[in-house]
Design a protein around this motif. Structure first.
Motif, mmCIF file in Angstrom:
data_model
loop_
_atom_site.group_PDB
_atom_site.id
_atom_site.type_symbol
_atom_site.label_atom_id
_atom_site.label_comp_id
_atom_site.label_asym_id
_atom_site.label_seq_id
_atom_site.Cartn_x
_atom_site.Cartn_y
_atom_site.Cartn_z
ATOM 1 N N VAL B 36 0.857 -1.178 0.000
ATOM 2 C CA VAL B 36 0.000 0.000 0.000
ATOM 3 C C VAL B 36 0.897 1.233 0.000
ATOM 4 O O VAL B 36 1.870 1.291 0.749
ATOM 5 C CB VAL B 36 -0.920 0.021 1.233
ATOM 6 C CG1 VAL B 36 -1.585 1.372 1.397
ATOM 7 C CG2 VAL B 36 -1.964 -1.068 1.121
ATOM 8 N N ILE B 85 -8.297 3.747 9.049
ATOM 9 C CA ILE B 85 -8.603 3.952 7.631
ATOM 10 C C ILE B 85 -8.118 2.792 6.761
ATOM 11 O O ILE B 85 -8.895 2.112 6.094
ATOM 12 C CB ILE B 85 -7.966 5.269 7.138
ATOM 13 C CG1 ILE B 85 -8.612 6.447 7.870
ATOM 14 C CG2 ILE B 85 -8.141 5.431 5.640
ATOM 15 C CD1 ILE B 85 -7.838 7.721 7.766
ATOM 16 N N PHE B 88 -9.601 -0.746 6.820
ATOM 17 C CA PHE B 88 -10.906 -0.915 6.164
ATOM 18 C C PHE B 88 -10.765 -0.823 4.643
ATOM 19 O O PHE B 88 -11.486 -1.496 3.908
ATOM 20 C CB PHE B 88 -11.889 0.129 6.683
ATOM 21 C CG PHE B 88 -12.115 0.014 8.161
ATOM 22 C CD1 PHE B 88 -12.860 -1.040 8.672
ATOM 23 C CD2 PHE B 88 -11.541 0.911 9.039
ATOM 24 C CE1 PHE B 88 -13.053 -1.168 10.039
ATOM 25 C CE2 PHE B 88 -11.725 0.795 10.404
ATOM 26 C CZ PHE B 88 -12.476 -0.256 10.916
ATOM 27 N N ALA B 89 -9.823 0.031 4.207
ATOM 28 C CA ALA B 89 -9.631 0.183 2.763
ATOM 29 C C ALA B 89 -9.188 -1.131 2.133
ATOM 30 O O ALA B 89 -9.482 -1.402 0.973
ATOM 31 C CB ALA B 89 -8.607 1.278 2.486
ATOM 32 N N VAL B 99 -9.769 2.386 -4.213
ATOM 33 C CA VAL B 99 -9.971 2.601 -2.774
ATOM 34 C C VAL B 99 -8.635 2.738 -2.057
ATOM 35 O O VAL B 99 -8.441 3.624 -1.229
ATOM 36 C CB VAL B 99 -10.796 1.450 -2.165
ATOM 37 C CG1 VAL B 99 -10.807 1.544 -0.653
ATOM 38 C CG2 VAL B 99 -12.213 1.469 -2.705
ATOM 39 N N GLN B 100 -7.680 1.861 -2.396
ATOM 40 C CA GLN B 100 -6.392 1.901 -1.698
ATOM 41 C C GLN B 100 -5.653 3.200 -1.968
ATOM 42 O O GLN B 100 -4.943 3.701 -1.110
ATOM 43 C CB GLN B 100 -5.534 0.709 -2.110
ATOM 44 C CG GLN B 100 -6.029 -0.569 -1.457
ATOM 45 C CD GLN B 100 -5.073 -1.703 -1.635
ATOM 46 O OE1 GLN B 100 -4.078 -1.576 -2.335
ATOM 47 N NE2 GLN B 100 -5.374 -2.824 -1.004
ATOM 48 N N ILE B 101 -5.812 3.741 -3.180
ATOM 49 C CA ILE B 101 -5.158 5.011 -3.478
ATOM 50 C C ILE B 101 -5.886 6.155 -2.790
ATOM 51 O O ILE B 101 -5.291 6.988 -2.115
ATOM 52 C CB ILE B 101 -5.091 5.249 -5.001
ATOM 53 C CG1 ILE B 101 -4.088 4.280 -5.621
ATOM 54 C CG2 ILE B 101 -4.708 6.689 -5.312
ATOM 55 C CD1 ILE B 101 -4.096 4.254 -7.124
ATOM 56 N N PHE B 102 -7.225 6.194 -2.928
ATOM 57 C CA PHE B 102 -7.957 7.365 -2.489
ATOM 58 C C PHE B 102 -8.186 7.425 -0.977
ATOM 59 O O PHE B 102 -8.450 8.494 -0.451
ATOM 60 C CB PHE B 102 -9.276 7.499 -3.250
ATOM 61 C CG PHE B 102 -9.085 8.114 -4.601
ATOM 62 C CD1 PHE B 102 -8.874 9.474 -4.721
ATOM 63 C CD2 PHE B 102 -9.059 7.343 -5.740
ATOM 64 C CE1 PHE B 102 -8.665 10.049 -5.964
ATOM 65 C CE2 PHE B 102 -8.855 7.911 -6.992
ATOM 66 C CZ PHE B 102 -8.657 9.274 -7.097
ATOM 67 N N ALA B 103 -8.095 6.292 -0.285
ATOM 68 C CA ALA B 103 -8.301 6.338 1.162
ATOM 69 C C ALA B 103 -7.222 7.191 1.825
ATOM 70 O O ALA B 103 -7.526 8.141 2.556
ATOM 71 C CB ALA B 103 -8.315 4.934 1.747
ATOM 72 N N PHE B 105 -5.188 9.079 0.204
ATOM 73 C CA PHE B 105 -5.145 10.349 -0.514
ATOM 74 C C PHE B 105 -6.129 11.339 0.089
ATOM 75 O O PHE B 105 -5.823 12.517 0.247
ATOM 76 C CB PHE B 105 -5.456 10.103 -1.979
ATOM 77 C CG PHE B 105 -5.000 11.203 -2.832
ATOM 78 C CD1 PHE B 105 -3.683 11.282 -3.205
ATOM 79 C CD2 PHE B 105 -5.868 12.206 -3.187
ATOM 80 C CE1 PHE B 105 -3.245 12.339 -3.947
ATOM 81 C CE2 PHE B 105 -5.433 13.265 -3.928
ATOM 82 C CZ PHE B 105 -4.118 13.337 -4.317
ATOM 83 N N GLY B 106 -7.319 10.851 0.415
ATOM 84 C CA GLY B 106 -8.324 11.697 1.061
ATOM 85 C C GLY B 106 -7.816 12.220 2.392
ATOM 86 O O GLY B 106 -7.998 13.381 2.735
ATOM 87 N N LEU B 107 -7.135 11.345 3.121
ATOM 88 C CA LEU B 107 -6.536 11.742 4.397
ATOM 89 C C LEU B 107 -5.545 12.881 4.174
ATOM 90 O O LEU B 107 -5.552 13.888 4.888
ATOM 91 C CB LEU B 107 -5.834 10.539 5.031
ATOM 92 C CG LEU B 107 -5.147 10.774 6.370
ATOM 93 C CD1 LEU B 107 -6.159 11.072 7.442
ATOM 94 C CD2 LEU B 107 -4.299 9.568 6.763
#
Lengths: 338, 292
Positions: B36, B85, B88-89, B99-103, B105-107
């Protein structure tokens, strides 16, 4: 359809249902487009008109991003590079050579597609995260070069000359309504391209590549060529959007066209609405852009950073709670029938 | 170009390179452990820099002495990021790659926004640092003391990391999980615990880097983003997941950056790094020490 005639009855019924659904999608899109086209009749306020234009622009951009990121599964966070190429090509051709922005947008699109192919030739050997990182680094390098490119005004950018309102030069300083129609046209074209792709060989290949590249390859899908095609189409329309943006704001500089936040803003509506879906980007843009503009105007200058907090929270919430995007809220109702 | 200039460039490149290695190693450690990419790595660096700045203002203690505290604080941030985070991702039902990128990334985007809101976009620097602004001169070569100290801390940190990985049970568990996260459960290793510690370690290391950077670098909400870019290049160069590849690649990046300033104006100094990155992606897509 000849295929329909030769397959057994159950499959035939399914195919008929499929075609009916496709026609329904097209009719739905035409209806939505007609409604949006009539919006200027009701909306007279210039601020709201601006929000509509931006929403449509980001719907088109995100639709283009979705072709590579959603359907083909290659998450790019460097599409600002193509956006910038479009904005710069259009502005340079118009201000230096007097070439109308219509041709500038096409030229920018072709340059961007060529760049995407050249970069893709190297980058598509990279898997998943490696690819995403490479797109970030390349867009950042592009921003750096634009900031130091004296012919294009370096960090000061390019100012479009002030002229009369005209469809030829896409300048509408007094009445913004034509921009709504033009941006709507962009959305319509990118939507139509996506609609056509969904049922084409490319579309099936891309989804196969996204779901399981190794399995797809063993079944004879030419992964590399599929990715290249997706990248070129995606870059072309992103650059066209960049060209439109340049004409719309009449002034561009590296930070306002190639900043990382543009790459993010192109991916976000698709992620929010549902990546790899036909309606996801438009739905996402229709929620995200007005929301951003509202928070921005509501908080004024004091709330710097609030927009980023909203984006960040939305991204995380969608990624963790509903990775299929908001569009899946509508689809669930239909699921038992299909 | 005199010999002295060349030696000066090599020396400054080497010092900065060691610090780049320290910034990047946490990213590589986490990736090696669970495939990740922590897209919030730069924001963790930024948090550590602000925390260091704030603590110095409140306590008056020198940032170099506060460094262990930053390691502990960021260890907690990293462990929480995993537990809250990333864990769960990794269980996403659809669009796993996205999902793995944006989780994370959103943080990252959220943290950056929070910093802009709370600390304003102003540039800040830690006042009255012991080591700040001093240089030592060695046979005509000038070495800034903060960077010198940073490089020394980086070498110590890599040494400690090496001991941890090769000499302790935790290190063995980390190595084993990295080889095969599924199989470790069979020998009684709690995968989740190892991942939590791995994220803590990765973030703790970047916390250490942040404490050092706060001595001599301007602090602002986007500072993490620019260093994160360098860290991605470093990790791509050294090979994703390779801990000591990050050290070697960090030194390489530092040297190339210093060399670029010899031939190009300062505003273009990052072009050398980007060029190096492209070259590596072209020749060795998995990096110099990548073995994936």
């Amino acid at each position: 359809m000849s295929i329909v005639a030769t397959v057994p009855p159950p499959a035939r019924a399914e195919a008929a249902a499929f075609l009916r659904r496709r026609r329904l999608e097209l009719a739905g899109a035409a209806l939505v487009a007609a409604l949006v086209a009539c919006l200027p009749l009701v909306v007279r306020d210039v601020y709201t008109q601006n929000v509509i234009i931006l929403t449509l622009l980001y719907a088109a951009l995100s639709q283009s991003w979705n072709i590579l990121g959603g359907y083909c599964g290659q998450i790019s966070l460097g599409h600002a590079l193509y956006f910038g190429i479009g904005a710069y090509a259009t502005s340079l051709l118009y201000t230096k050579a007097g070439i109308l922005p219509w041709f500038g947008m096409a030229a920018g699109g072709i340059v961007a597609a060529a760049v995407a192919l050249a970069l893709g030739y190297q980058l598509f050997r990279l898997a998943g995260h490696y690819f995403t990182i490479a797109t970030i680094v390349l867009a950042e390098a592009g921003l750096l070069l634009a900031n130091n490119w004296d012919y294009a005004g370096a960090a000061t950018g390019i100012q479009w000359p002030y002229g009369p309102d005209s469809w030829a030069t896409l300048q509408f300083a007094r009445n913004k309504v034509p921009y709504i129609w033009f941006a709507l046209g962009l959305v319509a074209i990118t939507w139509l391209v996506t609609w056509l792709i969904e049922n084409s060989r490319w579309g099936y290949w891309w989804r196969a590549v996204k779901d399981n590249a190794d399995a797809a390859e063993s079944l004879g899908v030419m992964i590399f060529r599929s990715k290249m095609a997706a990248a070129a189409i995606s870059a072309f329309f992103t650059a066209a959007g960049g060209g439109f943006y340049a004409a719309f704001v009449s002034y561009i500089d590296p930070e306002s066209t190639m900043n990382f936040s543009f790459s993010l803003l192109m991916a976000l509506p698709a992620v929010l609405g549902g990546i790899g879906t036909l309606w996801g980007p438009a739905l996402g843009a229709a929620i995200l852009i007005p929301l951003t503009e509202l928070t921005r105007s509501f908080l004024g200058g004091g709330g710097k950073g609030i927009d980023l907090i909203v984006y960040g929270a939305l991204i995380m919430a969608i990624a963790l709670a509903r990775p299929e995007g908001l569009i899946s809220l509508f689809r669930r109702v239909r699921a038992p029938h299909g | 170009m005199t010999l002295q200039t060349v030696v000066q460039v090599i020396a400054s490149g080497l010092l900065m390179g060691l610090i780049y290695g320290l910034i990047a190693v946490g990213l590589s450690l986490i990736f090696g452990l669970m495939d990740v990419v922590n897209f919030a790595h730069g924001e963790m660096l930024m948090l550590a820099m602000y925390a260091s700045f704030g603590l110095v203002l409140v306590s008056g203690i020198d940032p170099i002495l506060l460094a262990p505290l930053m390691v502990a604080a960021l260890f907690a941030v990293g462990a929480l990021a995993y537990l809250g985070i990333v864990r769960f991702a990794m269980r996403a039902r659809a669009n796993l790659g996205m999902v793995q990128i944006f989780a994370t990334f959103g943080l990252a985007v959220g943290i950056r926004g929070m910093a802009q809101l709370l600390f304003t976009p102003d540039y800040r620097s830690v006042p009255n640092v012991w080591l700040g602004g001093r240089t030592v001169s060695l046979a005509g070569i000038y070495l800034p003391v903060p960077q010198l100290a940073g490089a020394a801390v980086s070498i110590l940190a890599f040494g400690a990391l090496w001991l941890l990985i090769t000499r302790t049970d935790l290190g063995k568990a980390l190595e084993a999980t990295r080889e095969d996260a599924g199989a470790v459960a069979l020998v009684g290793i709690d995968k989740n615990r190892v991942f939590t510690i791995g994220w803590g370690l990765g973030a703790g290391l970047v916390g250490l880097a942040g404490a050092i950077l706060s001595i001599f670098y301007y602090i602002h909400p986007d500072v993490g983003a620019s260093f994160a870019l360098v860290a991605y290049v470093t990790v791509a160069l050294g090979g994703f997941g390779s801990v000591f590849g990050a050290l070697a690649a960090g030194i390489g990046v530092g040297l190339v950056e210093a060399a670029t300033t010899l031939i190009l104006p300062p505003s273009l100094k990052s072009i050398g790094i980007y060029g190096l990155y492209l070259l590596v992606v072209l020749v060795r897509p998995r990096g110099l020490f990548g073995h994936l």
